[in-house]
Design an enzyme around this catalytic site. Structure first.
Site, short mmCIF file in Angstrom:
data_model
loop_
_atom_site.label_atom_id
_atom_site.label_comp_id
_atom_site.label_asym_id
_atom_site.label_seq_id
_atom_site.Cartn_x
_atom_site.Cartn_y
_atom_site.Cartn_z
N CYS A 1 -1.97 9.08 2.97
CA CYS A 1 -1.78 8.66 1.58
C CYS A 1 -3.02 8.91 0.74
O CYS A 1 -2.94 9.05 -0.48
CB CYS A 1 -1.36 7.20 1.50
SG CYS A 1 -2.48 6.04 2.29
N GLU B 1 0.88 -1.17 0.00
CA GLU B 1 0.00 0.00 0.00
C GLU B 1 0.91 1.21 0.00
O GLU B 1 1.55 1.52 1.01
CB GLU B 1 -0.92 -0.03 1.23
CG GLU B 1 -2.15 0.85 1.09
CD GLU B 1 -1.92 2.26 1.60
OE1 GLU B 1 -1.66 3.14 0.74
OE2 GLU B 1 -1.99 2.48 2.80
#
Length: 511
Positions: free
Chosen positions: A281, A247
Site C-alpha cells: 500500500c 488502513e
C-alpha cells in the site's frame, strides 16, 4: 495471493474454498468457510477469556508475547514456506517483508508496553491545580476484531494483534481467504508462546466471514485492506458507534528533485515500485521527476528495470498474488499506452499459467491515465516529467489518496519543507515504504487512505480506553460553586475573571 475456487458445500451446509498457487495454478489446499455461527462462537469464547487475560499485569502479558520471537525464529522456515506457497513471493521477501519486521514489532511493543500503558499522573493547569489531582488509567476495550489483507499476510496480521493483546484485549482475527494459513500462523505462534487459545483465535473465510465479525459483539475493528471494503466497515461501525482503525489503499508519489542522487533515486524508483510485486500500500505508484534531470533519471530507471529477474522460484520478482490484480495492472498499463505513454521496459503479462507481469517502466505518464490516478498495485514504475518541484508538489497532492510519499534530494531541509506541503499521512526522505516498519512513527492515511493510526504510541493506546480519574486533594465538605448560590458565589467568580484571567501575569500562572 493464491487463486480461490469455490467447492461444493459440505454436508453440514458450510461453504468450502480451494486454493491454487499463483505461480502455476497447482492446488495447494482447501478449507471450510467460517460462517456467522462460527464467528459468534469464537467471539463468545474470546469474551469469556478476556477478563482473565486482562487481569494479568501488562509486564506478564509482554513477557508471554516476547517469547513469540523465539518461536518465529525457530519456525521461520515453515512460516516462510507457507507464505511462499500462498503468495509466490521470493524467499528474500518472505523473510524481509514478513518475518524480520514481525520479530522487530514484537520486540518493540513488548519492550515499551509497560511504560506506554501504565497509569500515570497528569499535571493539571490553572485554578483546579491546588484542589484536584488527575490520573490516567488505560482499560482494555474487550474483544477486538482484526481483518487483514493478502499482500503481507503474516506481518500485517501480527502487528495489530500483538498491540491489542498487550493492551489486555482478546482478539478474533480473519486473514484474507487466499492467504489463510499465512495469517493463521500468527495464532499458532502466539499459542506456542503461551497466549491462551481463546484469547487469540483465527477465523477462515471471505467477505461474508469478515462482515459477520464486524457485526458481532466485538468492541473495536482494526481493518487493513481496500477503500471499498473500508467504507462498508466504517458504515457498519458508525451504526453501532463502534471504534475502528482503517488502513486503506494508497497512490504514493515519489518526487525526484534536481539535486537528487540519481543513482539512488533510480534504484529506489525500480525497487520501491516493484518489490513484493508492487503489492504494497506504500509502494511508489507515481514518480514526478524535475525536467532538468529527467533524461538521465529515465535512462537509469530503464536500465535497472531491465535487469530485474522475474518468474517462479527465487528470482527478484514473483507473481502477482491474485488473478484479479493481474487484470487491473494490465488494464492500467494498456490505458496509459493508448493515451500516449511510452513503455521502454515490460508492459505485458508473462507467459504460462502463473500470475506474472513483467517489470514495467512507463514514461510520459500524466493524470489523464488510470495509471496515475487509480491504485495499480503492480510492478510498474510510472514516470511523469514536471517543470519544477512546485509542479511536483501540486501533482502529488492531486489524488484522492493520501497514505505516504517520498522526496529524493540531497538536502534534508528541503525534504522537510516539501514534506510539510504534501497532504499525506507520512513522508520518507530518499526511501519509501519503510515507514510502516518504524513502529515509533504514527502510521495512517489521509483522505481516502484511512482512519486512525496503526503504529506509534497512540495506536497501542488506541486498543484501550484512556480513563481519567480526578482525585480530591483536601476532601472539603463542599465546593465553592455548589448550592446554594449566593452573592459571594458571584463575587468569587467575578474576581477569578477580573484578577485571574484579566491579569496577564496571573493568567500565565493559570496556564
Amino acid at each position: 495471493m493464491a487463486i480461490v475456487r469455490a467447492l461444493p458445500d459440505t454436508k453440514a451446509g458450510r461453504r468450502r474454498l480451494a486454493l491454487e498457487s499463483p505461480e502455476n495454478r497447482n492446488p495447494i489446499g482447501e478449507f471450510e468457510v467460517d460462517g456467522a455461527a462460527q464467528v459468534e462462537i469464537a467471539v463468545a469464547r474470546a469474551r469469556a477469556a478476556q477478563s482473565g487475560w486482562a487481569a494479568r499485569d501488562v509486564g506478564e502479558r509482554a513477557a508471554i508475547l516476547r517469547a513469540a520471537i523465539e518461536v518465529i525464529v525457530a519456525r521461520r522456515s515453515e512460516i516462510a514456506e507457507t507464505v511462499r506457497a500462498e503468495t509466490g513471493k521470493p524467499l528474500v521477501e518472505a523473510l524481509g517483508v514478513e518475518i524480520v519486521p514481525a520479530c522487530d514489532f514484537l520486540n518493540y511493543w513488548t519492550t515499551r508496553a509497560r511504560r506506554s500503558l501504565r497509569p500515570h499522573r497528569q499535571r493539571l493547569h490553572g485554578y483546579l491545580r491546588p484542589t484536584k489531582k488527575l490520573y490516567i488509567h488505560y482499560q482494555p476495550l474487550g474483544v477486538v476484531g482484526v481483518i487483514t489483507p493478502w499482500n503481507a499476510p503474516f506481518v500485517l496480521t501480527l502487528n495489530p494483534v500483538v498491540q491489542a493483546l498487550l493492551a489486555g484485549n482478546s482478539v478474533v482475527f480473519k486473514p484474507s481467504e487466499v492467504t489463510p494459513e499465512s495469517g493463521a500462523w500468527v495464532a499458532r505462534v502466539l499459542h506456542e508462546a503461551g497466549v491462551p487459545e481463546d484469547v487469540v483465535q483465527a477465523l477462515r473465510g471471505d467477505g461474508e466471514t469478515g462482515a459477520a465479525l464486524v457485526n458481532s459483539r466485538i468492541d473495536k475493528v482494526c481493518f487493513t485492506g481496500s477503500v471499498g471494503t473500508g467504507r462498508k466497515i466504517a458504515t457498519a461501525c458508525a451504526e453501532r458507534l463502534l471504534p475502528c482503525t482503517l488502513e486503506l489503499g494508497g497512490k504514493d508519489a515519489m518526487i525526484v528533485c534536481a539535486d537528487a542522487d540519481l543513482e539512488r533515486a533510480a534504484a529506489g524508483a525500480v525497487y520501491l515500485s516493484m518489490f513484493n510485486t508492487g503489492q504494497v500500500c506504500m509502494s511508489v505508484e507515481r514518480i514526478y521527476v524535475v525536467d532538468a534531470v529527467a533524461d538521465e533519471f529515465i535512462a537509469l530507471v530503464t536500465r535497472k528495470a531491465a535487469e530485474v529477474r522475474y518468474g517462479p522460484g527465487d528470482t527478484d520478482l514473483g507473481p502477482l498474488f491474485w488473478d484479479r490484480q493481474l487484470d487491473i495492472v494490465a488494464r492500467h498499463v494498456d490505458d496509459a499506452k493508448s493515451k500516449g505513454a511510452e513503455i521502454p521496459v515490460g508492459g505485458a503479462a508473462g507467459t504460462g499459467e502463473g500470475l506474472f507481469f513483467q517489470p514495467t517502466v512507463v514514461v510520459n505518464a500524466d493524470h489523464g491515465m488510470d495509471l496515475m490516478t487509480e491504485e495499480t498495485f503492480g510492478p510498474v514504475a510510472a514516470i511523469m516529467r514536471v517543470r519544477d518541484e512546485e509542479e511536483a508538489i501540486r501533482l502529488a497532492n492531486d489524488s484522492r489518496y493520501g497514505l505516504s510519499g517520498s522526496v529524493f534530494t540531497k538536502d534534508a531541509a528541503k525534504a522537510r519543507r516539501i514534506a510539510a506541503r504534501l497532504t499525506t499521512g507520512s513522508v520518507v526522505h530518499n526511501d519509501a515504504a519503510v515507514i510502516y516498519g518504524v513502529p515509533e512513527a504514527p502510521f495512517g492515511g489521509r483522505k481516502e487512505s484511512g482512519v486512525g493510526h496503526v503504529n506509534g504510541t497512540d495506536a497501542l493506546r488506541g486498543f484501550a480506553h484512556a480513563q481519567p480519574i480526578l482525585l480530591d486533594r483536601w476532601q472539603p465538605t463542599r465546593e465553592s460553586i455548589w448550592y446554594p448560590y449566593s452573592e459571594k458565589t458571584i463575587r468569587d467568580l467575578d474576581g477569578l475573571l477580573r484578577y485571574g484571567f484579566g491579569n496577564r501575569l496571573l493568567r500565565r500562572l493559570l496556564s
